[in-house]
Design an enzyme around this catalytic site. Sequence first.
Site, PDB file in Angstrom:
ATOM      1  N   PHE A 175      18.249  98.140  32.447  1.00 10.89           N
ATOM      2  CA  PHE A 175      17.309  97.540  33.568  1.00 10.89           C
ATOM      3  C   PHE A 175      17.392  96.109  33.458  1.00 10.89           C
ATOM      4  CE2 PHE A 175      14.677  99.237  36.956  1.00 10.89           C
ATOM      5  CZ  PHE A 175      14.921 100.133  37.177  1.00 10.89           C
ATOM      6  N   LEU A 213      12.611 100.611  48.970  1.00 16.42           N
ATOM      7  CA  LEU A 213      13.232  99.903  47.820  1.00 16.42           C
ATOM      8  C   LEU A 213      14.370 100.684  47.652  1.00 16.42           C
ATOM      9  CD1 LEU A 213      12.203  98.001  45.626  1.00 16.42           C
ATOM     10  CD2 LEU A 213      11.988  99.794  44.354  1.00 16.42           C
ATOM     11  N   GLU A 259      16.319  99.003  40.991  1.00 16.00           N
ATOM     12  CA  GLU A 259      17.220  98.224  40.178  1.00 16.00           C
ATOM     13  C   GLU A 259      17.992  99.131  39.328  1.00 16.00           C
ATOM     14  OE1 GLU A 259      14.646  94.972  38.676  1.00 16.00           O
ATOM     15  OE2 GLU A 259      15.508  95.434  36.669  1.00 16.00           O
ATOM     16  N   HIS A 312      10.616  92.210  44.872  1.00 14.84           N
ATOM     17  CA  HIS A 312      12.096  93.030  44.512  1.00 14.84           C
ATOM     18  C   HIS A 312      13.289  92.708  45.132  1.00 14.84           C
ATOM     19  CE1 HIS A 312      14.392  96.303  43.202  1.00 14.84           C
ATOM     20  NE2 HIS A 312      13.602  96.535  42.287  1.00 14.84           N
ATOM     21  N   ARG A 322       6.839  90.768  36.262  1.00 15.29           N
ATOM     22  CA  ARG A 322       6.867  92.138  35.774  1.00 15.29           C
ATOM     23  C   ARG A 322       8.397  92.466  35.562  1.00 15.29           C
ATOM     24  NH1 ARG A 322       7.649  97.472  37.337  1.00 15.29           N
ATOM     25  NH2 ARG A 322       7.464  97.092  39.365  1.00 15.29           N
ATOM     26  N   GLN A 364       5.271  90.038  42.909  1.00 19.94           N
ATOM     27  CA  GLN A 364       6.735  90.288  42.524  1.00 19.94           C
ATOM     28  C   GLN A 364       7.381  90.641  44.007  1.00 19.94           C
ATOM     29  OE1 GLN A 364       8.317  93.627  39.825  1.00 19.94           O
ATOM     30  NE2 GLN A 364       8.835  91.538  38.973  1.00 19.94           N
ATOM     31  N   HIS A 422       6.675  93.667  46.288  1.00 20.79           N
ATOM     32  CA  HIS A 422       6.727  94.922  45.409  1.00 20.79           C
ATOM     33  C   HIS A 422       5.507  95.133  44.540  1.00 20.79           C
ATOM     34  CE1 HIS A 422       8.891  98.156  43.605  1.00 20.79           C
ATOM     35  NE2 HIS A 422       9.010  97.509  42.330  1.00 20.79           N
ATOM     36  N   ARG A 426      13.604  90.123  37.874  1.00 17.26           N
ATOM     37  CA  ARG A 426      13.564  90.089  39.539  1.00 17.26           C
ATOM     38  C   ARG A 426      13.323  88.735  40.076  1.00 17.26           C
ATOM     39  NH1 ARG A 426      10.319  95.919  39.416  1.00 17.26           N
ATOM     40  NH2 ARG A 426      12.088  97.072  38.965  1.00 17.26           N
TER      41      ARG A 426
HETATM   42  C1  LIG Z   1       9.129 101.553  45.619  1.00 14.71           C
HETATM   43  C2  LIG Z   1       8.516 101.456  44.295  1.00 14.71           C
HETATM   44  C3  LIG Z   1       9.609 101.746  43.124  1.00 14.71           C
HETATM   45  C4  LIG Z   1       8.880 101.423  41.747  1.00 14.71           C
HETATM   46  N1  LIG Z   1       9.902 101.553  40.568  1.00 14.71           N
HETATM   47  C5  LIG Z   1       9.424 101.348  39.482  1.00 14.71           C
HETATM   48  C6  LIG Z   1       9.968 101.700  38.328  1.00 14.71           C
HETATM   49  O1  LIG Z   1      11.286 102.044  38.413  1.00 14.71           O
HETATM   50  N2  LIG Z   1       9.555 101.510  37.095  1.00 14.71           N
HETATM   51  C7  LIG Z   1       8.390 100.809  37.017  1.00 14.71           C
HETATM   52  O2  LIG Z   1       7.993 100.815  35.905  1.00 14.71           O
HETATM   53  N3  LIG Z   1       7.571 100.809  38.035  1.00 14.71           N
HETATM   54  C8  LIG Z   1       8.220 100.810  39.206  1.00 14.71           C
HETATM   55  N4  LIG Z   1       7.083 100.570  40.336  1.00 14.71           N
HETATM   56  C9  LIG Z   1       5.948 100.114  40.164  1.00 14.71           C
HETATM   57  C10 LIG Z   1       4.785 101.283  39.863  1.00 14.71           C
HETATM   58  O3  LIG Z   1       5.431 102.429  40.579  1.00 14.71           O
HETATM   59  C11 LIG Z   1       3.638 101.087  40.398  1.00 14.71           C
HETATM   60  O4  LIG Z   1       2.979  99.688  39.936  1.00 14.71           O
HETATM   61  C12 LIG Z   1       2.545 102.065  39.516  1.00 14.71           C
HETATM   62  O5  LIG Z   1       3.032 103.334  39.985  1.00 14.71           O
HETATM   63  C13 LIG Z   1       1.226 101.939  40.021  1.00 14.71           C
HETATM   64  O6  LIG Z   1       0.448 103.054  39.675  1.00 14.71           O
HETATM   65  P1  LIG Z   1      -1.189 103.078  39.722  1.00 14.71           P
HETATM   66  O7  LIG Z   1      -1.387 104.486  39.265  1.00 14.71           O
HETATM   67  O8  LIG Z   1      -1.655 101.769  39.329  1.00 14.71           O
HETATM   68  O9  LIG Z   1      -1.237 103.264  41.504  1.00 14.71           O
HETATM   69  P2  LIG Z   1      -0.858 104.131  42.561  1.00 14.71           P
HETATM   70  O10 LIG Z   1       0.002 104.952  42.139  1.00 14.71           O
HETATM   71  O11 LIG Z   1      -0.436 103.342  43.643  1.00 14.71           O
HETATM   72  O12 LIG Z   1      -2.158 104.977  42.628  1.00 14.71           O
HETATM   73  C14 LIG Z   1      -3.409 104.474  43.455  1.00 14.71           C
HETATM   74  C15 LIG Z   1      -4.145 105.500  43.487  1.00 14.71           C
HETATM   75  O13 LIG Z   1      -5.423 104.989  44.108  1.00 14.71           O
HETATM   76  C16 LIG Z   1      -6.146 105.645  44.988  1.00 14.71           C
HETATM   77  N5  LIG Z   1      -6.892 104.869  45.712  1.00 14.71           N
HETATM   78  C17 LIG Z   1      -6.553 103.638  46.124  1.00 14.71           C
HETATM   79  N6  LIG Z   1      -7.599 103.101  47.115  1.00 14.71           N
HETATM   80  C18 LIG Z   1      -8.689 103.859  47.015  1.00 14.71           C
HETATM   81  C19 LIG Z   1     -10.095 104.083  47.329  1.00 14.71           C
HETATM   82  N7  LIG Z   1     -10.556 103.048  47.981  1.00 14.71           N
HETATM   83  N8  LIG Z   1     -10.669 105.160  47.107  1.00 14.71           N
HETATM   84  C20 LIG Z   1     -10.327 105.902  46.440  1.00 14.71           C
HETATM   85  N9  LIG Z   1      -9.005 106.075  45.825  1.00 14.71           N
HETATM   86  C21 LIG Z   1      -8.286 105.019  46.259  1.00 14.71           C
HETATM   87  C22 LIG Z   1      -4.911 106.187  45.778  1.00 14.71           C
HETATM   88  O14 LIG Z   1      -5.071 107.386  46.532  1.00 14.71           O
HETATM   89  C23 LIG Z   1      -4.062 106.338  44.747  1.00 14.71           C
HETATM   90  O15 LIG Z   1      -4.152 107.876  44.089  1.00 14.71           O
HETATM   91  C24 LIG Z   1       7.652 100.772  41.625  1.00 14.71           C
HETATM   92  C25 LIG Z   1       6.813 100.728  42.736  1.00 14.71           C
HETATM   93  C26 LIG Z   1       7.234 100.840  43.901  1.00 14.71           C
HETATM   94  C27 LIG Z   1       6.476 100.702  45.351  1.00 14.71           C
END
Ligand SMILES: Cc1cc2nc3c(=O)[nH]c(=O)nc-3n(C[C@H](O)[C@H](O)[C@H](O)COP(=O)(O)OP(=O)(O)OC[C@H]3O[C@@H](n4cnc5c(N)ncnc54)[C@H](O)[C@@H]3O)c2cc1C
Lengths: 604, 252, 148, 145
Positions: free
Chosen positions: A133, A269, A272, A259, A411, A257, A370, A303
């Site tokens: 990666f 997306l 990578e 991407h 990141r 970031q 991203h 990135r």
């Molecule tokens: C397309 C894509 C590919 C990626 N690929 C990778 C990868 O290969 N490797 C890597 O390490 N990272 C990757 N990332 C980054 C990583 O996936 C995310 O940064 C990470 O999953 C974020 O997780 P999280 O739990 O913080 O938030 P999220 O999974 O976004 O969860 C947010 C949660 O908060 C809740 N929420 C939001 N606002 C409220 C509110 N007001 N009230 C109640 N609930 C709320 C939502 O319902 C949700 O459940 C990728 C990101 C994307 C977009």
Amino acid sequence: MSTINTGDIADGTVIDGVHYHQFDIVIVGAGGAGMRAAIEAGPHAKTAVISKLYPTRSHTGAAQGGMAAALANVEDDNWEWHTYDTVKGGDYLVDQDAAEILAKEAIDAVIDLENMGLPFNRTEDGKIDQRRFGGHTREHGKAPVRRACYAADRTGHMILQTLYQNCVKLGINFFNEFYVLDLVMTEVDGVEEPSGVVAYELATGELHVFQSKAIIFATGGFGKIFKTTSNAHTLTGDGVGIIWRKGLPLEDMEFFQFHPTGLAGLGILLSEAARGEGAILRNAEGERFMERYTPTLKDLAPRDIVARSMATEIREGRGAGPDKDYLFLDITHLEPAVIDEKLPDITEFARTYLGVEPYTEPVPVLPTAHYAMGGIPTNVEAEVLRNNTDVVKGLYAAGECACVSVHGSNRLGTNSLLDINVFGKRAGKSAVEYVKTAEFVPLPKDPAGGVKRILDMVRSGDGTERIAVIRKELQDSMDRNAQIFRTDESLEEVTQLIQKLRARYKNIQLHDKGKRFNTDLLEAVELGFLLDLAEVLVYSARSRKESRGGHMREDYPNRDDENFLVHTMAYLTGDPESEEAGDHIRLDWKPVVITNYPPMERKY
Amino acid sequence: MSTAVADKKPAAAEEIPTFTATLIIRRFDPDVDEEPRWEDFDVELYATDRVLDALHKIKWEQDGSLTFRRSCAHGICGSDAMRINGRNRLACKTLIKDLDITKPIYVEAIKGLPLEKDLIVDMEPFFDSYKEINPFLMAGATKGGKERKQSPVERARFDDTTKCILCAACTSSCPVFWTDGQYFGPAAIVNAHRFIFDSRDEGSQVRLDILNDKEGVWRCRTTFNCTDACPRGIQVTQAIAEVKQAIIKGKP
Amino acid sequence: MSLIEAPRTPTRGRRTGGINWEKWGWIYMRASGVVLVVLIFGHLLVNMFLGEGVKAIDFAFVGGKLSDPFWQVWDGLMLWLALIHGANGMRTIVNDYATNPKVRTVLLAGIAVSTIILIALGTLVITTFDPCPAGADPALLASFCEAL
Amino acid sequence: MPEKSASNLVAEPQSPPKIRSPKRPAGTLYRGNEGMWSWVLHRITGVSIYFFLLVHILDTALVRVSPDAYNIVIDSYKTPLMGLAEIGLVAAIGFHAINGLRIILIDFWAFGAKHQRTLFWVVIGIWLVLLAGFIPRQLMHVFGG
Ligand SMILES: Cc1cc2nc3c(=O)[nH]c(=O)nc-3n(C[C@H](O)[C@H](O)[C@H](O)COP(=O)(O)OP(=O)(O)OC[C@H]3O[C@@H](n4cnc5c(N)ncnc54)[C@H](O)[C@@H]3O)c2cc1C
Ligand code: HEM
Ligand code: SF4
Ligand code: F3S
Ligand code: FES
């Protein structure tokens, strides 16, 4: 001070149409970070997870490529190299103590997930397989290393499902489709302390107050401030916005970031992992241009560098297509069998959404917004900071909404899935520790008052402005002015626009006046958060007069460690509607923690 | 490689043309309506737009009260399963160009789950069935914080069913589920399959017993609507058949 | 919200344990189905296709067949397999569509009773059948009755 | 943006005037594919055969009553109308039986599940052949001398 005594509000009480609940720990957000925290907290304390989406709809599920951990399953590797890569990848703005924890605990984090049932891809001898990666190297930058544990190109999906499955197993309490709109703070001995959160129940339109000893924010990112983004429609940064409105600081908001490989025009997306498996970026002439920018890592450079190189290619007229405005990701030299096994989903996206057959044709790509490196500042125990040194008791944050800071100014791929697991777990643990001895902080009078006011403001909206129009103007402008290349003028332009949009926002028009499933109302509320966050981002970006990681100032093209090897801390200090952003935003700086790796020039 | 580029005709840099499509949406507002009603909307679209884009255009430009769930917009979160021209699909994965736009596009909520508003149904019964099949790895502790071993072949055995995003397109397309909503439904069986055939799992028998129920796998009449509806391309009916076999044989 | 196409919300707990007929029912449908293909097509072939088809069917024809132990076994098997197969199929359908518990019980009982009666009746006919009943018009009987 | 997909698609849909269908189905029929329709047919034919079987056992039981009684009833079946109904019966049994075999193949054989669509058309094929063999013969028996 008048308060509702905690003793009076048994779980389930309804006062003035507002429902009251009591939990030891409330987790806001059911993405990877939130559920990882819940798994830690659930068995030890009365825990509720509140999420605006069904947990499995969270955007963690969209993550594709992998999760880094120096397991050394396929080749020599160790966590120290991983730490180094993380620090260097973040252009030395990383807090190195945090990065060390991240890399060290990565190994357990992966094993934990495996033990919970995550179906990783396997090596021939049955161990967890790993792939290359961007920015992950052996021996401090000598060559790419296989460090990303993965499950095809659906690693995030598997993580999200596995965590949810384990929450089901533990019988975690979920409040699904509840939108948290406010953090309730009560003044205790002159200090504001969190006492609960207020949520809006989508199905009924009713308000719920959750009183709790500890609150963990895990609400994910806010990519929707941009037009072209890999983020979901629901990633509007509500959690970060709530914290901001409480006058608590936000850290490093200028670092966003982009991407390199979003599907051109759509932003969806293409992981990578594609480049990890050998895909090549090419310009209109078919040239592998990354060789020119980063001769060692080539397409697997971090990135920020790849995205910038792509933007440069396009600027210099080597883009493809009628408007010369996109580039190609080429996997045609890979065996179809390999593609099917390792990259099934992203090739499917290319087919479905662009009608391109990746076996035989290169796929049009463009950088896409991203990941938010910045967010709610926390220490390594996931406790939220109220300034450079002090924490807010009982308040935690983890995941993309938080800024520990392990990502610094950029990141590395696969470090975020790692972040949510390592710091999600830590947040859960810290909260459990805390509630063992903590008491409920009494709720203030009318804890839901703030939310009622916001909702009334929005609901009464019989103005003329459409939510979508304002949002689109914001997103267009952010893409134009605050994306990969930024200048003082461009940032000034968005700042001006945001002020105007904010005025128009007060004059919005709502079509849906009902109570049940009023998504029209919520889109309006979310737009409020988007405007706030865009403004902080832009304001922080204007003040950082250097280029570092994801933040590229054309008027200050070099990194300036002398003045800017510090984290930005932004505070809301006045009326957000005041004309000048500077009138209501105060910036401060926080030193970067440096342990083993003194800043050096960043070359790949 | 450069050939691929040469092939791309420098198509005129003119505006990409749009056209008008008609969507007929089955709407229902619980506060006002007794019965759902059909309402038409004309929308300007690009051929590459998806049905979700069309719905957004309606919501954002014409009628903000149109209500539906969505999040990721690229077929990964499972929010927006709905019935488009009589078939279950994800709105975000259905391109307008793949529909016959000389005819109106009919959009309505998925069937068999209680309708709440417009395109939103109550998902709780769906998730309840899912939870009943013990959708988590059941296995003893591992020694010394190590990963469990699993060969690529063992891993491949259940790969198909790990793809499920719990969108309910399958369950709500199943004629047996429509009848009384008691049937576990294909999605629950798919998720049971994912663990039953996981070499690391030790709880297969429990799940097989659960699915060997009156409302379990035997209610499946192999109508294949689920397989056709699954946006992840999971061979749902095949997975159900494998579970049936496992129950008969008494082991996975 | 008992609105459109809302299924009953699951009320009764799902049953586990005990002898499970569903599995055996399912297996039976398939096993009997395969055998029935042979039996029914054989039956149809002989009765409706060969010779003069339906035109030829009369008491004599049936009598002729049913006095042959081969056809007795054949028809007996067909009777049992098909009736139980059909009844079980009908049971499934009733379970699918009869949502009112009372109606469902009545229908299921009806199927069960009629099946038992018909199997009993059919078996009785096949086993106690006399192809040359005394006092019947010999013209109506099978040719071999004359030999008696 | 990828001009490729957009341009070649739009040409056609652009021109034809929009056909406004006034149809407002109360809730559209689910538009399932072969699998669903084969099940619908299997169910309908199953029920029809079942009811036929009930009657058929009763009428055959008349052989136990008296040859006269049996022959009277059977003769009443020998009208052209009943002859046609018998075609329906055979068609129903034929479909149910062949499709039943298809279901069994699907249940026990991964190939069957994968190619169920093809198998459905094979069922229809065999069924048509069966009817092509049976119908002329039946018509001959019924209407012929
Ligand atoms: C397309 C894509 C590919 C990626 N690929 C990778 C990868 O290969 N490797 C890597 O390490 N990272 C990757 N990332 C980054 C990583 O996936 C995310 O940064 C990470 O999953 C974020 O997780 P999280 O739990 O913080 O938030 P999220 O999974 O976004 O969860 C947010 C949660 O908060 C809740 N929420 C939001 N606002 C409220 C509110 N007001 N009230 C109640 N609930 C709320 C939502 O319902 C949700 O459940 C990728 C990101 C994307 C977009
Ligand atoms: C000729 C050979 C036959 C074969 C191969 C056959 C096969 C089958 C099979 C495999 C099923 C199960 C379908 C499923 O589970 O989805 C079935 C169902 C059924 N069969 Fe038959 N069958 C035959 C004859 C009959 C006869 C003679 C009757 C009538 C008495 C009958 C009535 C039914 C009924 C009512 C069902 C239930 C349909 C449903 O649940 O949808 N079948 N058949
Ligand atoms: S099996 Fe397919 S259709 Fe069913 S819930 Fe899972 S992803 Fe959706
Ligand atoms: S649609 Fe239903 S009947 Fe079986 S094959 Fe699928 S579960
Ligand atoms: S919006 Fe996520 S699946 Fe369609």
